[in-house]
Design a protein around this motif. Structure first.
Motif: not given
Length: 302
Positions: A123-128, A137-138, A177-180
């Motif tokens: 559930v926490i991974l989904v939140g991240i 993400y990094i 990430v790519q947009d950033k």
């Protein structure tokens, strides 16, 4: 002084020390995981209701941000369209979520998670993932490398490498990430670049004593150089009180991480992940940022 920030640092740091130094690591991390899981379990459904415009609950203007049932959903200018939990923005939320994974790195490495802990971590991974934070993400990728490093360097090299490489590729090639990276007009990217360059310049100008924590001088120099939000906590403190603070901070942080049972390559990965977290937001003064400094295993001193 421009504000009472220095006083706030003293109260929060001493308060964190008095509580965390008297708390057992294993007990604390279980409670921390449970609290963060409950936060995600409550806030993620509200996030989806807002995203799909089917929420029966009103969005309330809180001045600096907007919220729904206590969950932050946007700034006055519009919705985040990213998961922020109870925090002022998604980048701050990912710090709290990723820290839950960091505290359990040794358990993940040894495959010693209970069934309930596995469910809570999913559930926490989904939140991240829903925070859509590039830094988050990094940091998650660094945590994954730390967790699977032993497998990568063993006879399980190929499957472990494939898993980590695939996860890393998905993260780095994601739209977030790519947009950033590719969008030179990204407001977040421009703001953070400006903040970092300005504070680095301030460190070079006053390397030994800094510009003062919460001082008028720091505020004026920040405005002159284009540091609008102090978005890098490590550089903010270094530009405020000087490089000697940074040296002491890194030394005690390494000692704190070692005391929690992280050794060798794990210590370096955890240090890297934590420094990246603190460089993503000005969160360094909050109690959550003192966990790796002051928390300890009781058996370490026996």
């Amino acid at each position: 002084m421009a504000d009472n920030q220095a006083l706030g640092f003293v109260f929060q740091s001493w308060g964190s020390y008095l509580i965390l130094s008297n708390t057992d690591f294993d007990s604390f991390k279980r409670k921390y995981l449970k609290v963060v899981f409950l936060m995600c379990a409550y806030a993620i459904p509200i996030y989806f209701l807002i995203e799909y415009e089917i929420s029966p609950f009103p969005i309330v203007d809180r001045g600096f941000y907007r919220s729904c049932m206590g969950v932050s959903v946007g700034w006055p200018s519009g919705l985040f369209h990213r998961f922020a939990g109870f925090y002022h923005e998604p980048g701050a939320c990912q710090i709290v979520l990723n820290l839950a994974l960091i505290l359990y790195i040794n358990n993940i490495q040894n495959w010693s998670l209970s069934k309930s802990e596995k469910r809570e971590m999913i559930v926490i991974l989904v939140g991240i993932i829903l925070t859509k934070s590039t830094g988050g993400y990094i940091i998650l990728l660094v945590i994954a490398l730390c967790c699977f490093w032993k497998k990568i360097m063993s006879r399980w090299f190929l499957p472990a490498f494939i898993v980590v490489f695939t996860c890393g590729y998905i993260i780095l090639m994601s739209d977030v990430v790519q947009d950033k990276i590719n969008n030179e007009s990204s407001a977040s990217l421009i703001s953070r670049q400006s903040d970092n360059l300005a504070m680095f310049q301030m460190v070079l100008e006053e390397p030994f004593i800094g510009w003062g924590l919460g001082s008028v001088d720091h505020l004026k120099r920040s405005d002159a150089l284009g540091n609008w939000s102090n978005s890098n906590g490590i550089l903010y403190m270094t530009s405020s009180v000087g490089i000697p603070w940074l040296i002491l901070y890194l030394a005690f942080l390494c000692i704190g991480i070692y005391r929690l049972g992280f050794r060798n390559i794990s210590l370096l990965f955890v240090l890297l992940a934590f420094l990246m977290m603190e460089s993503n937001e000005k969160f360094i003064e909050h109690p959550v940022s003192y966990i790796l400094l002051f928390l300890q295993r009781k058996e370490y001193f026996k």
